[in-house]
Write an enzyme that holds these catalytic residues in place. Sequence first.
Site, short mmCIF file in Angstrom:
data_model
loop_
_atom_site.label_atom_id
_atom_site.label_comp_id
_atom_site.label_asym_id
_atom_site.label_seq_id
_atom_site.Cartn_x
_atom_site.Cartn_y
_atom_site.Cartn_z
N LYS A 13 2.88 -4.49 -2.39
CA LYS A 13 3.10 -4.35 -1.13
C LYS A 13 2.24 -3.31 -0.42
CE LYS A 13 7.29 -2.53 -1.89
NZ LYS A 13 7.12 -2.58 -3.44
N ARG A 88 14.92 -1.04 2.25
CA ARG A 88 15.17 -1.26 0.73
C ARG A 88 16.47 -1.59 0.48
NH1 ARG A 88 10.52 1.90 -1.17
NH2 ARG A 88 9.98 1.22 -3.39
N ARG A 127 -1.30 1.98 -12.54
CA ARG A 127 -1.65 2.31 -11.21
C ARG A 127 -2.09 3.92 -11.01
NH1 ARG A 127 2.73 1.26 -6.29
NH2 ARG A 127 4.17 2.42 -7.86
N ARG A 160 1.61 8.31 -10.87
CA ARG A 160 2.84 8.98 -10.14
C ARG A 160 3.70 9.29 -11.16
NH1 ARG A 160 3.64 4.83 -5.33
NH2 ARG A 160 5.77 5.15 -6.06
N ARG A 171 13.76 1.68 -11.77
CA ARG A 171 13.46 1.29 -10.45
C ARG A 171 13.30 -0.45 -10.32
NH1 ARG A 171 7.69 3.70 -9.21
NH2 ARG A 171 8.14 3.01 -7.10
P1 ADP Z 1 3.78 -1.47 -4.26
O1 ADP Z 1 3.15 -0.79 -3.06
O2 ADP Z 1 4.29 -2.81 -4.42
O3 ADP Z 1 4.57 -0.55 -5.01
P2 ADP Z 1 0.81 -1.47 -5.20
O4 ADP Z 1 0.26 -1.95 -3.85
O5 ADP Z 1 1.08 0.06 -5.25
O6 ADP Z 1 2.62 -1.82 -5.11
O7 ADP Z 1 0.43 -2.06 -6.47
C1 ADP Z 1 0.75 -1.79 -7.69
C2 ADP Z 1 -0.27 -1.59 -8.70
O8 ADP Z 1 -0.81 -2.98 -8.78
C3 ADP Z 1 -1.49 -0.73 -8.27
O9 ADP Z 1 -2.11 -0.49 -9.30
C4 ADP Z 1 -2.49 -1.91 -7.60
O10 ADP Z 1 -4.00 -1.32 -7.61
C5 ADP Z 1 -2.10 -3.08 -8.44
N1 ADP Z 1 -2.36 -4.19 -7.84
C6 ADP Z 1 -1.96 -4.74 -6.43
N2 ADP Z 1 -2.21 -5.80 -6.04
C7 ADP Z 1 -2.51 -6.52 -7.05
C8 ADP Z 1 -3.13 -7.85 -7.68
N3 ADP Z 1 -2.97 -8.88 -6.79
N4 ADP Z 1 -3.39 -8.06 -8.98
C9 ADP Z 1 -3.58 -7.20 -9.87
N5 ADP Z 1 -3.18 -5.74 -9.61
C10 ADP Z 1 -2.70 -5.47 -8.32
P1 AMP Z 2 7.12 3.43 -3.04
O1 AMP Z 2 6.26 4.21 -2.60
O2 AMP Z 2 7.54 2.47 -1.95
O3 AMP Z 2 7.17 2.90 -4.38
O4 AMP Z 2 8.54 4.52 -2.87
C1 AMP Z 2 8.52 5.39 -3.90
C2 AMP Z 2 10.15 6.13 -3.93
O5 AMP Z 2 10.39 6.52 -2.76
C3 AMP Z 2 11.28 4.98 -4.41
O6 AMP Z 2 11.24 4.48 -5.55
C4 AMP Z 2 12.53 5.74 -3.57
O7 AMP Z 2 12.99 6.71 -4.54
C5 AMP Z 2 11.88 6.49 -2.36
N1 AMP Z 2 11.70 5.59 -1.29
C6 AMP Z 2 10.63 4.96 -0.44
N2 AMP Z 2 11.31 4.20 0.60
C7 AMP Z 2 12.49 4.10 0.25
C8 AMP Z 2 13.53 3.63 1.08
N3 AMP Z 2 13.39 2.81 2.19
N4 AMP Z 2 14.75 3.91 1.01
C9 AMP Z 2 15.31 4.56 0.00
N5 AMP Z 2 14.38 5.06 -1.01
C10 AMP Z 2 13.08 5.00 -0.74
#
Ligand code: ADP
Ligand code: AMP
Length: 214
Positions: A13, A88, A127, A160, A171
């Site tokens: 995302k 969420r 990541r 992270r 999660r």
């Molecule tokens: P989210 O915001 O949904 O938690 P991220 O955008 O941080 O996810 O992506 C999660 C991990 O997957 C990161 O390490 C990112 O670099 C990698 N990633 C994102 N898109 C792709 C893709 N299309 N193919 C492979 N790896 C990806």
């Molecule tokens: P993210 O960076 O989106 O993966 O979020 C990391 C963490 O932040 C999540 O696992 C939750 O603990 C918290 N968080 C982020 N966005 C929300 C939301 N909209 N509602 C509740 N918790 C959130």
Amino acid sequence: MKIIMLGAPGAGKGTQAKMIADKYGIPHISTGDIFRANIKNGTELGKKAKTFMDQGLLVPDELTCDLVVDRISREDAKDGFILDGFPRTIPQAECLTDALKERGESMDYAVNVDVPDENIITRMAGRRACLNCGATYHIVNIPTKVEGICDRCGEKVVLRADDEPETVKKRLDVYHDQTQPLIEYYSNQGILKTVDGTQPMTDVFDAIVALLEA
Ligand code: ADP
Ligand code: AMP
């Protein structure tokens, strides 16, 4: 254009939201980034949020909704925005719907980035995040140019705390239980679009742009 990014943690995302925000000149609003910035700055909100985030749990709705409603009311969001990681829960979605309704507005698209659970653990383990500027990488799929250093700002990139495999499992459970129902919520609103998030990053991006411009 007002867009929501839906999908499991690690679905991509944030990666896509940043690219879409750049393409359309709209702000990228990530609640996760907002909480992490608060943790870094030692604010009260950050202290409260951290206890939930470290356990893989959601931060309570009452700490989250007002924050987003306030953020989307700012001047830079008047022509649109992209929400990443919010809503969420159903109550968060209702809070957003109600806040926009008061302004005579509604969301335009909810883009569901679909990635099966079995791909998520690998994605999260690889990541690497820059806690300074919010950029994210993957050690294999999307590596930094110099190992361990953010391409964008030159700070160190880190695993992270909530990307440890045990926390990721929690999660994912929380996602299925509390966030996945939003797919039906936005489908009922007629704004849901789904893309296959297992494709390479640029293909996912092209698919999203095609949906937004159809
Ligand atoms: P989210 O915001 O949904 O938690 P991220 O955008 O941080 O996810 O992506 C999660 C991990 O997957 C990161 O390490 C990112 O670099 C990698 N990633 C994102 N898109 C792709 C893709 N299309 N193919 C492979 N790896 C990806
Ligand atoms: P993210 O960076 O989106 O993966 O979020 C990391 C963490 O932040 C999540 O696992 C939750 O603990 C918290 N968080 C982020 N966005 C929300 C939301 N909209 N509602 C509740 N918790 C959130």
